[in-house]
Design a protein around this motif. Structure first.
Motif, PDB file in Angstrom:
ATOM      1  N   VAL A 117      24.255   4.098  15.935  1.00  0.00           N
ATOM      2  CA  VAL A 117      24.077   4.368  17.365  1.00  0.00           C
ATOM      3  C   VAL A 117      22.908   3.519  17.850  1.00  0.00           C
ATOM      4  N   HIS A 118      23.199   2.594  18.740  1.00  0.00           N
ATOM      5  CA  HIS A 118      22.193   1.636  19.210  1.00  0.00           C
ATOM      6  C   HIS A 118      21.658   2.090  20.569  1.00  0.00           C
ATOM      7  N   LEU A 119      20.437   2.633  20.542  1.00  0.00           N
ATOM      8  CA  LEU A 119      19.798   3.126  21.756  1.00  0.00           C
ATOM      9  C   LEU A 119      18.551   2.329  22.131  1.00  0.00           C
ATOM     10  N   ILE A 127      27.240  12.154  23.372  1.00  0.00           N
ATOM     11  CA  ILE A 127      27.222  11.104  22.357  1.00  0.00           C
ATOM     12  C   ILE A 127      27.688  11.656  21.013  1.00  0.00           C
ATOM     13  N   ALA A 150      24.381   2.065  23.751  1.00  0.00           N
ATOM     14  CA  ALA A 150      23.998   2.539  25.078  1.00  0.00           C
ATOM     15  C   ALA A 150      24.151   1.449  26.125  1.00  0.00           C
ATOM     16  N   VAL A 161      20.196   5.085  13.635  1.00  0.00           N
ATOM     17  CA  VAL A 161      19.945   5.203  15.076  1.00  0.00           C
ATOM     18  C   VAL A 161      18.752   4.333  15.444  1.00  0.00           C
ATOM     19  N   THR A 196      24.476   1.565  30.778  1.00  0.00           N
ATOM     20  CA  THR A 196      23.805   2.239  31.881  1.00  0.00           C
ATOM     21  C   THR A 196      24.656   2.220  33.142  1.00  0.00           C
ATOM     22  N   VAL A 241      15.819   9.303  24.580  1.00  0.00           N
ATOM     23  CA  VAL A 241      17.180   9.705  24.220  1.00  0.00           C
ATOM     24  C   VAL A 241      17.360   9.690  22.705  1.00  0.00           C
ATOM     25  N   GLY A 242      16.825   8.670  22.040  1.00  0.00           N
ATOM     26  CA  GLY A 242      16.970   8.574  20.599  1.00  0.00           C
ATOM     27  C   GLY A 242      16.379   9.763  19.871  1.00  0.00           C
ATOM     28  N   VAL A 261      23.115  13.852  25.002  1.00  0.00           N
ATOM     29  CA  VAL A 261      23.240  13.639  23.556  1.00  0.00           C
ATOM     30  C   VAL A 261      24.382  14.469  22.971  1.00  0.00           C
TER      31      VAL A 261
END
Length: 346
Positions: free
Chosen positions: A82-84, A229, A126, A6, A128, A13-14, A226
């Motif tokens: 997961v790319h935040l 997600i 992520a 992550v 928007t 959020v992460g 989350v």
């Protein structure tokens, strides 16, 4: 035990996602640059909480540092990425646009290259609600055109969607882009409206209310986000040759295992209603400076989450009243504890 890599685990959020994944039995490998866009100490406090779990490890480096990023992904061998991590903030993109190019374009390119070299079972990234830009047909649906971005921040996130689609097509990487809608909650960013409004209200200071309060947002509580997600992790887009029954209004690409999904509360709340709820939660009125619309802002957002529900059976449902009260409770406790810690060390 599945491993999730992550990016942005020290971010708002992460942090919440990593905490949820750890609770559900994942091993989480975090990657964060600890940028000074806002209080780095807040980020370090988030990582400190995550580090209490023995299944969490973290790397501190920028996404632009390809060698460090690639080594971290290679060593983690994650089933899920997961790319935040991103340079956030719509208004800040007017002041420092290059930060968005470096982090959101170069950094995301590096992450995609890592996913190509060390393919996960599912890549989630992520995006928007800002990508909808000048669109006025609401609620926003993933299959709508979204070609009228109003800020560089929004443009970089739309570019990320396109970049991810090309990698999904070329390298068959199952990829889900999720579009956030005005996320708020405990451990939130100090540059966001709720944080600033609560801080000002408790300190007896006025707040700036843009467009004279004639705006509306689809406010989404962070734990709802989350959860969405987490459920999407188990719904990777199928390869083109493996598709069966279709979902109504699915954004699934015809040529790649790539899908875009809204995660929002599916409810419009006006800015004035939002402020009223803050006043109720802190127990005092807040002086308001009514101002004109800021450059790059949009008057309203509103998510259609039918696709999220069709894929996961889940719909976010935390009311703004409950979400704001949870934030105010956290804010009071967190900064009371911080003040006590400061007094003890003085």
């Amino acid at each position: 035990m599945r491993t999730a890599f992550v990016t942005g685990t020290a971010g708002f959020v992460g942090f919440h996602l990593a905490r949820l994944l750890l609770k559900e039995g994942f091993r989480v490998v975090g990657f964060d640059g600890m940028t000074d866009y806002y209080d780095v100490e807040l980020k370090r406090q988030r990582h400190a909480i995550l580090s209490e779990n023995p299944h969490f490890t973290a790397h501190e480096a920028y996404l632009e540092d390809m060698d460090t990023l690639a080594a971290a992904v290679r060593d983690a061998k994650p089933e899920v990425i997961v790319h935040l991590a991103a340079q956030a903030g719509v208004r800040y993109s007017l002041e420092n646009p290059r930060a968005y190019i470096d982090s959101n374009l170069v950094g995301t390119f590096n992450l995609l290259e890592c996913a190509r070299e060390f393919p996960p079972e599912h890549l989630l990234m992520a995006s928007t609600s800002s990508v909808y830009g000048g669109e006025t047909n609401m609620p926003f649906m993933e299959i709508q055109k979204a070609d009228t971005q109003l800020t560089l921040y929004a443009a970089t996130k739309k570019a990320n969607e396109s970049m991810a689609h090309s990698y999904a097509h070329l390298w068959k990487i199952p990829t889900t882009m999720f579009r956030f809608f005005t996320v708020y909650g405990p451990w939130g960013r100090p540059d966001m409206a709720l944080f600033k409004f609560v801080k000002a209200g408790l300190e007896g200071k006025p707040i700036d209310v843009y467009n004279h309060g004639k705006m509306a947002r689809d406010f989404t509580f962070v734990t709802d986000l989350v959860r969405g997600i987490r459920l999407l992790i188990d719904c990777p887009p199928p390869q083109v040759a493996e598709r069966g029954i279709s979902i109504h209004n699915d954004s699934l690409s015809a040529v790649a295992p790539h899908r875009v999904v809204n995660i929002g509360n599916s409810e419009q709340v006006t800015l004035l209603e939002f402020i009223d709820e803050i006043e109720a939660a802190i127990g005092t009125p807040i002086e308001r400076n009514y101002m004109e619309m800021q450059m790059g802002d949009v008057p309203a957002t509103w998510a259609d989450t039918s696709l999220l529900h069709a894929l996961t059976g889940y719909r976010p449902e935390t009311s703004v009243r409950d979400g704001i009260r949870a934030f105010v409770d956290w804010y009071r406790e967190h900064y009371r504890d911080s003040a006590l810690a400061g007094a003890r060390s003085a």
